[in-house]
Motif scaffolding. Structure first.
Motif, short mmCIF file in Angstrom:
data_model
loop_
_atom_site.label_atom_id
_atom_site.label_comp_id
_atom_site.label_asym_id
_atom_site.label_seq_id
_atom_site.Cartn_x
_atom_site.Cartn_y
_atom_site.Cartn_z
N HIS A 175 0.85 -1.19 0.00
CA HIS A 175 0.00 0.00 0.00
C HIS A 175 0.89 1.24 0.00
N ARG A 176 1.45 1.50 -1.16
CA ARG A 176 2.35 2.65 -1.29
C ARG A 176 2.06 3.38 -2.60
N LEU A 177 2.50 4.58 -2.61
CA LEU A 177 2.38 5.36 -3.85
C LEU A 177 3.51 6.37 -3.89
N VAL A 178 3.76 6.88 -5.08
CA VAL A 178 4.83 7.85 -5.28
C VAL A 178 4.22 9.17 -5.74
N VAL A 179 4.70 10.24 -5.13
CA VAL A 179 4.16 11.56 -5.48
C VAL A 179 5.26 12.42 -6.10
N ASN A 180 4.80 13.42 -6.84
CA ASN A 180 5.72 14.31 -7.53
C ASN A 180 6.11 15.45 -6.59
N GLY A 181 7.07 15.20 -5.78
CA GLY A 181 7.54 16.19 -4.82
C GLY A 181 8.47 15.53 -3.84
N GLY A 182 9.55 16.21 -3.50
CA GLY A 182 10.52 15.57 -2.62
C GLY A 182 11.14 16.57 -1.66
N THR A 183 12.39 16.32 -1.37
CA THR A 183 13.05 17.18 -0.39
C THR A 183 13.19 18.62 -0.89
N ARG A 184 13.22 18.80 -2.20
CA ARG A 184 13.28 20.17 -2.73
C ARG A 184 12.03 20.95 -2.37
N GLN A 185 10.96 20.22 -2.15
CA GLN A 185 9.71 20.89 -1.76
C GLN A 185 9.49 20.87 -0.25
N GLY A 222 -9.39 12.91 4.83
CA GLY A 222 -8.79 12.27 5.99
C GLY A 222 -7.31 12.00 5.76
N ILE A 223 -6.72 11.20 6.67
CA ILE A 223 -5.29 10.94 6.54
C ILE A 223 -5.05 9.88 5.46
N VAL A 224 -3.87 9.97 4.84
CA VAL A 224 -3.49 9.02 3.79
C VAL A 224 -2.40 8.09 4.29
N GLY A 225 -1.39 8.67 4.90
CA GLY A 225 -0.28 7.86 5.38
C GLY A 225 0.88 8.76 5.77
N ARG A 226 2.09 8.27 5.51
CA ARG A 226 3.26 9.07 5.83
C ARG A 226 4.30 8.94 4.73
N VAL A 227 5.21 9.89 4.70
CA VAL A 227 6.29 9.82 3.73
C VAL A 227 7.26 8.73 4.16
N TRP A 228 7.51 7.82 3.27
CA TRP A 228 8.34 6.65 3.58
C TRP A 228 9.79 6.94 3.21
N THR A 229 10.01 7.29 1.97
CA THR A 229 11.35 7.68 1.54
C THR A 229 11.23 8.90 0.63
N THR A 230 12.33 9.60 0.51
CA THR A 230 12.30 10.81 -0.32
C THR A 230 13.49 10.85 -1.26
N THR A 231 13.28 11.52 -2.36
CA THR A 231 14.36 11.93 -3.25
C THR A 231 14.21 13.44 -3.41
N PRO A 232 15.12 14.08 -4.09
CA PRO A 232 14.94 15.54 -4.24
C PRO A 232 13.63 15.92 -4.93
N PHE A 233 13.12 15.05 -5.79
CA PHE A 233 11.94 15.45 -6.57
C PHE A 233 10.74 14.53 -6.39
N THR A 234 10.92 13.42 -5.76
CA THR A 234 9.80 12.50 -5.55
C THR A 234 9.82 12.01 -4.12
N ALA A 235 8.72 11.41 -3.72
CA ALA A 235 8.63 10.83 -2.38
C ALA A 235 7.71 9.62 -2.46
N GLU A 236 8.05 8.61 -1.69
CA GLU A 236 7.21 7.43 -1.61
C GLU A 236 6.39 7.52 -0.34
N VAL A 237 5.13 7.25 -0.49
CA VAL A 237 4.21 7.40 0.64
C VAL A 237 3.69 6.02 1.03
N GLU A 238 3.74 5.76 2.33
CA GLU A 238 3.14 4.53 2.84
C GLU A 238 1.72 4.85 3.29
#
Lengths: 166, 270
Positions: B133-143, B156-172
């Motif tokens: 149950h994960r997804l990747v969003v267009n936004g990372g540490t640069r944001q 409501g709540i979706v989850g939390r940021v699992w890992t980040t890159t400068p431009f993307t983030a994976e959400v659990e």
């Protein structure tokens, strides 16, 4: 003699218009059934170029408006068109007969009066019965008087030459 | 000049007629007692002015709407972000209001802890639900995103940021097996831990059997996990029964439809 109306003739006709219209307006209102400015306009236009006919028409018309006490430009506008149109008609029509000229002037008088009535209606004025009566009686009077005026003035201005003695 | 007038006699005729009309217009007044020349000038120039305005407006509108479309797109993104942020704030305020409804003392002071900023990020990839149950969003540490930042949507709540890159983030997602959040009931203030187990509902743990939890109760974040903002809706209780041991078996249906997420909001500061 060149068949045209000279400027001094136009001035003389304007003066005659001023005198007669003033006299008619003050002493003989019934004579105003006769549209003398229209006859002069048509005559000048008949023997002039279209622009000159229009210019003379506006002169006669404005003079008529000023003496009549109505809006300046009312007859000025219609007489401008009449002078302009008469110049063209003289090129297209051969009107030497007295009756033919009288009928043509009567028709043009009707057209002139209808234009005046139309403009007055557009300006929001009420068209009273007297106006229609003036048109009704004015058309034959103006037609007949115009035909006679054309005939006399032409005879005076352009006398027929007698070649029988040659 | 005279030769020209002789060749084109309509020109002097038009001039003379116009002079007559002007002469009439400065004498005659209309029923509103205004000179005809004013009415006529208005009548003549209004279409002209309207045409000029229409042309200029059309050109400028065409430039701004089409040639400078990137601005519209930018504005659209801003508006969408603003709309989402307002939705989040509205949902949050509703939750705060519900939670603080019986605690009016020092209300304004308590409400300050609910304020936070968010960053709107579009979802660019989703994992298969049966896998993770994960997804990747267009936004990372640069944001400004960091690991363990809360991810929410207005519902409501979706989850939390699992890992980040400068431009993307994976959400659990909160429904993922092992994901958890502090939760509380609206009325009773009963607190526990809500956990995902890979299914489409959440498990609410550590609620004693003697506590009363009814189907239909709304569950909010409690803020005890120091991750999710307090007072944010999680879901609705769909199952509540006494467990075999000390705690009740409670299932919560999340308000968020995770399969249809297109944009999420990351809580970038608390």
């Amino acid at each position: 003699m060149n068949q045209t109306v000279r400027s001094f003739e136009v001035v003389a006709l304007l003066a005659l218009t001023a005198v007669t219209e003033s006299l008619f307006a003050n002493y003989l209102p019934v004579a105003l059934y006769l549209d003398l400015p229209l006859i002069f306009t048509l005559y000048v236009g008949w023997y002039s170029s279209p622009p000159r006919g229009a210019v003379c028409g506006i002169g006669f018309g404005l003079l008529q408006d000023a003496i009549s006490g109505i809006y300046l430009g009312l007859n000025g506008l219609t007489k401008t068109l009449m002078g302009f149109g008469a110049s063209y008609l003289s090129k297209w029509l051969l009107m030497e007969g007295l009756v033919a000229r009288g009928v043509l002037i009567g028709v043009l008088s009707l057209a002139d009066d209808l234009m005046v009535v139309g403009i007055r209606a557009l300006l929001g004025q009420t068209i009273q019965l007297e106006i229609w009566l003036r048109i009704l009686f004015g058309i034959p009077i103006t037609g007949v008087a115009g035909g006679i005026f054309f005939f006399i003035y032409d005879r005076f201005k352009f006398p027929e030459k007698d070649f029988s003695q040659i | 000049m005279i030769a020209l007038l002789q060749r084109k006699p309509v020109i002097p005729l038009a001039a003379l007629l116009l002079a007559n009309l002007l002469l009439l217009s400065v004498q005659v007044r209309n029923p509103e007692n205004r000179l005809l020349i004013r009415s006529w000038s208005l009548f003549v120039f209004t279409p002209f002015a309207s045409t000029v305005h229409f042309v200029i407006d059309g050109i400028s509108g065409g430039v701004t709407r089409y040639a400078l479309l990137y601005r519209a797109q930018q504005e659209n993104e801003q508006l969408r972000a603003e709309n989402a942020r307002l939705g989040v704030e509205l949902a949050q305020l509703r939750g705060i209001d519900a939670l603080l409804s019986n605690r009016v003392e020092n209300g304004s002071l308590q409400k300050r802890q609910f304020l936070f900023d968010t960053y709107l990020a579009p979802v660019i990839w989703k994992s298969a639900p049966f896998y993770a149950h994960r997804l990747v969003v267009n936004g990372g540490t640069r944001q400004g995103m960091h690991k363990d930042d809360a991810v929410i949507v207005p519902e409501g709540i979706v989850g939390r940021v699992w890992t980040t890159t400068p431009f993307t983030a994976e959400v659990e997602l909160i429904t993922n097996d092992g994901a958890a959040a502090g939760a509380m009931l609206e009325d009773s203030r009963l607190q526990g831990v809500i956990q995902g187990d890979g299914s489409d509902t959440l498990r609410w743990d550590f609620i004693p059997n003697y506590e009363s939890v009814e189907v239909g109760d709304i569950v909010y974040t409690s803020g005890t996990d120091r991750m999710y903002p307090k007072g944010y809706p999680i879901g609705k209780v769909v199952q509540s029964q006494k467990g075999l041991a000390v705690y009740r078996d409670i299932r919560v249906k999340p308000f968020v439809d995770y399969l249809r997420l297109e944009e999420i909001m990351v809580v970038v500061s608390n």
